[in-house]
Design a protein around this motif. Structure first.
Motif, PDB file in Angstrom:
ATOM      1  N   SER A   1      24.723 -10.661  -5.091  1.00  0.00           N
ATOM      2  CA  SER A   1      25.843 -10.925  -6.000  1.00  0.00           C
ATOM      3  C   SER A   1      27.091 -11.407  -5.279  1.00  0.00           C
ATOM      4  O   SER A   1      27.331 -11.053  -4.117  1.00  0.00           O
ATOM      5  CB  SER A   1      26.179  -9.636  -6.767  1.00  0.00           C
ATOM      6  OG  SER A   1      27.335  -9.791  -7.565  1.00  0.00           O
TER       7      SER A   1
ATOM      8  N   ASP B   1      32.803  -4.439  -9.537  1.00  0.00           N
ATOM      9  CA  ASP B   1      31.488  -5.081  -9.510  1.00  0.00           C
ATOM     10  C   ASP B   1      30.406  -4.017  -9.315  1.00  0.00           C
ATOM     11  O   ASP B   1      29.342  -4.074  -9.920  1.00  0.00           O
ATOM     12  CB  ASP B   1      31.395  -6.085  -8.355  1.00  0.00           C
ATOM     13  CG  ASP B   1      32.314  -7.281  -8.527  1.00  0.00           C
ATOM     14  OD1 ASP B   1      32.656  -7.603  -9.683  1.00  0.00           O
ATOM     15  OD2 ASP B   1      32.682  -7.889  -7.509  1.00  0.00           O
TER      16      ASP B   1
ATOM     17  N   LEU C   1      27.639  -3.818 -12.451  1.00  0.00           N
ATOM     18  CA  LEU C   1      26.330  -4.396 -12.184  1.00  0.00           C
ATOM     19  C   LEU C   1      25.197  -3.381 -12.349  1.00  0.00           C
ATOM     20  O   LEU C   1      24.232  -3.652 -13.084  1.00  0.00           O
ATOM     21  CB  LEU C   1      26.297  -5.034 -10.792  1.00  0.00           C
ATOM     22  CG  LEU C   1      24.985  -5.713 -10.389  1.00  0.00           C
ATOM     23  CD1 LEU C   1      24.556  -6.731 -11.435  1.00  0.00           C
ATOM     24  CD2 LEU C   1      25.118  -6.370  -9.019  1.00  0.00           C
TER      25      LEU C   1
ATOM     26  N   TYR D   1      25.974  -7.772  -1.294  1.00  0.00           N
ATOM     27  CA  TYR D   1      27.015  -8.786  -1.444  1.00  0.00           C
ATOM     28  C   TYR D   1      26.965  -9.675  -0.202  1.00  0.00           C
ATOM     29  O   TYR D   1      27.459  -9.282   0.863  1.00  0.00           O
ATOM     30  CB  TYR D   1      28.393  -8.138  -1.561  1.00  0.00           C
ATOM     31  CG  TYR D   1      28.549  -7.238  -2.775  1.00  0.00           C
ATOM     32  CD1 TYR D   1      28.459  -7.754  -4.061  1.00  0.00           C
ATOM     33  CD2 TYR D   1      28.815  -5.872  -2.622  1.00  0.00           C
ATOM     34  CE1 TYR D   1      28.620  -6.942  -5.171  1.00  0.00           C
ATOM     35  CE2 TYR D   1      28.976  -5.058  -3.726  1.00  0.00           C
ATOM     36  CZ  TYR D   1      28.873  -5.586  -5.000  1.00  0.00           C
ATOM     37  OH  TYR D   1      29.028  -4.778  -6.103  1.00  0.00           O
TER      38      TYR D   1
ATOM     39  N   VAL E   1      23.093 -13.185  -8.566  1.00  0.00           N
ATOM     40  CA  VAL E   1      23.832 -12.596  -9.685  1.00  0.00           C
ATOM     41  C   VAL E   1      25.306 -12.964  -9.570  1.00  0.00           C
ATOM     42  O   VAL E   1      25.917 -12.774  -8.513  1.00  0.00           O
ATOM     43  CB  VAL E   1      23.710 -11.059  -9.699  1.00  0.00           C
ATOM     44  CG1 VAL E   1      24.453 -10.481 -10.895  1.00  0.00           C
ATOM     45  CG2 VAL E   1      22.252 -10.631  -9.733  1.00  0.00           C
TER      46      VAL E   1
ATOM     47  N   MET F   1      29.026 -12.182 -10.935  1.00  0.00           N
ATOM     48  CA  MET F   1      29.955 -11.360 -11.700  1.00  0.00           C
ATOM     49  C   MET F   1      31.077 -12.281 -12.186  1.00  0.00           C
ATOM     50  O   MET F   1      31.585 -13.115 -11.428  1.00  0.00           O
ATOM     51  CB  MET F   1      30.524 -10.241 -10.830  1.00  0.00           C
ATOM     52  CG  MET F   1      29.466  -9.310 -10.237  1.00  0.00           C
ATOM     53  SD  MET F   1      28.446  -8.472 -11.471  1.00  0.00           S
ATOM     54  CE  MET F   1      29.686  -7.489 -12.340  1.00  0.00           C
TER      55      MET F   1
ATOM     56  N   VAL G   1      28.072 -10.785 -16.610  1.00  0.00           N
ATOM     57  CA  VAL G   1      27.078 -10.808 -15.542  1.00  0.00           C
ATOM     58  C   VAL G   1      26.094 -11.926 -15.869  1.00  0.00           C
ATOM     59  O   VAL G   1      25.544 -11.972 -16.976  1.00  0.00           O
ATOM     60  CB  VAL G   1      26.309  -9.470 -15.447  1.00  0.00           C
ATOM     61  CG1 VAL G   1      25.259  -9.537 -14.335  1.00  0.00           C
ATOM     62  CG2 VAL G   1      27.262  -8.305 -15.211  1.00  0.00           C
TER      63      VAL G   1
ATOM     64  N   VAL H   1      22.630 -13.591 -14.497  1.00  0.00           N
ATOM     65  CA  VAL H   1      21.505 -13.378 -13.588  1.00  0.00           C
ATOM     66  C   VAL H   1      20.694 -14.671 -13.475  1.00  0.00           C
ATOM     67  O   VAL H   1      20.232 -15.215 -14.489  1.00  0.00           O
ATOM     68  CB  VAL H   1      20.595 -12.242 -14.087  1.00  0.00           C
ATOM     69  CG1 VAL H   1      19.470 -11.981 -13.083  1.00  0.00           C
ATOM     70  CG2 VAL H   1      21.410 -10.966 -14.312  1.00  0.00           C
TER      71      VAL H   1
ATOM     72  N   LEU I   1      24.821 -18.960  -6.211  1.00  0.00           N
ATOM     73  CA  LEU I   1      25.931 -18.146  -6.694  1.00  0.00           C
ATOM     74  C   LEU I   1      27.082 -19.035  -7.149  1.00  0.00           C
ATOM     75  O   LEU I   1      27.737 -18.760  -8.165  1.00  0.00           O
ATOM     76  CB  LEU I   1      26.403 -17.183  -5.603  1.00  0.00           C
ATOM     77  CG  LEU I   1      25.443 -16.053  -5.242  1.00  0.00           C
ATOM     78  CD1 LEU I   1      26.049 -15.166  -4.153  1.00  0.00           C
ATOM     79  CD2 LEU I   1      25.105 -15.207  -6.464  1.00  0.00           C
TER      80      LEU I   1
ATOM     81  N   SER J   1      28.353 -18.983 -10.983  1.00  0.00           N
ATOM     82  CA  SER J   1      29.686 -18.417 -11.215  1.00  0.00           C
ATOM     83  C   SER J   1      30.750 -19.450 -11.532  1.00  0.00           C
ATOM     84  O   SER J   1      31.784 -19.128 -12.124  1.00  0.00           O
ATOM     85  CB  SER J   1      30.132 -17.615  -9.989  1.00  0.00           C
ATOM     86  OG  SER J   1      30.356 -18.475  -8.879  1.00  0.00           O
TER      87      SER J   1
END
Length: 264
Positions: A38, A45, A49, A116, A148, A150, A171, A173, A203, A207
């Motif tokens: 993530s 977070d 999560l 992370y 993932v 956030m 979130v 995925v 990511l 995001s």
């Protein structure tokens, strides 16, 4: 048992006040090991999560979360244990190896392990260069990596804010990533960097964040020293940035609001 209790009590309260949403939950395997990689925007977070996923998620966090004093410190430590955080001392020379072994054991047991890749929270909401530990973990375990994203946690809890603001949190995925083609190459630093950049690219795509080709810890040190903020770069691995936007919550009429997560 404690994890289920946390989902049933605190998880319900978080849903009522923050109205979190999740997209792509079907990408989380119903069983078997997987690495949940993530982005990292805020302390919360690590709250949202695990509570939003249908399976129990164990993740690493700095040991400071477990050693706080006073009522607030004890409450944070209690919560972190409840959602499955494993404390890691990031100051020691053997910290990264200990974290890797912890993750490998969790994955060998068939569980979900969260990480992370940036190593620390983003100082400004942008996505920073990933550390290669996630790649080593993927190659040594053989487990798929599930990216993932956030969304909005940095707006709900800006750096320096203790009590999160009431804002919607999301979130997203992504689909599982298979790196079995690199099996046996976990000691090749070029392979590790390539895999890490591939994960960070996903990511970025999920995001909608801008990417900075610098470690977040370095950026934090520069900002603390009063130096000029870094400028964004295209994308991990020198690729062109994808044409994406920051995800938004599903409209109520779509009927896509996040359902209560299943029991672990």
């Amino acid at each position: 048992m404690f994890y289920r209790f946390m989902k049933a009590t605190l998880g319900t309260l978080l849903r009522v006040f923050y109205q979190p949403w999740i997209r792509g939950v079907e990408n989380v395997p119903k069983e078997g090991p997987a690495i949940m990689a993530s982005n990292h925007l805020a302390v919360i977070d690590s709250f949202f999560l695990p509570l939003m996923l249908p399976r129990s998620l164990v993740f690493l966090g700095k040991s400071d979360y477990m050693t706080g004093r006073g009522v607030r410190g004890r409450l944070v430590a209690w919560f972190m244990r409840g959602v499955g955080m494993i404390p890691v001392d990031r100051t020691g020379g053997k910290a990264s190896e200990a974290a890797l072994q912890t993750g490998l054991k969790r994955l060998a047991d068939g569980g979900l392990f969260g990480i992370y890749p940036e190593g620390t929270r983003s100082p400004d909401g942008r996505l920073y260069r990933g550390k290669t530990g996630v790649a080593r973990l993927a190659l040594e375990s053989g487990a798929p990596v599930i990216p993932v994203a956030m969304v909005g946690t940095n707006l709900a809890q800006p750096i320096g804010t203790r009590i999160p603001r009431l804002r919607r949190i999301g979130v997203v995925v992504g689909t599982p990533m298979d790196f079995s083609r690199y099996k046996g190459m976990e000691n090749d630093r070029f392979v590790l960097r390539s895999i890490t950049d591939e994960i960070l690219y996903e990511l970025m795509r999920l995001s909608g964040q801008e990417y900075v080709d610098m470690y977040a810890s370095t950026a934090k040190a520069r900002l603390a020293a009063g130096q000029q903020a870094t400028t964004p770069t295209d994308a991990p691995g020198g690729r062109a940035a994808p044409e994406v936007e920051v995800p938004v919550p599903p409209a109520p009429e779509d009927g896509q609001e996040s359902p209560p997560a299943a029991s672990a």
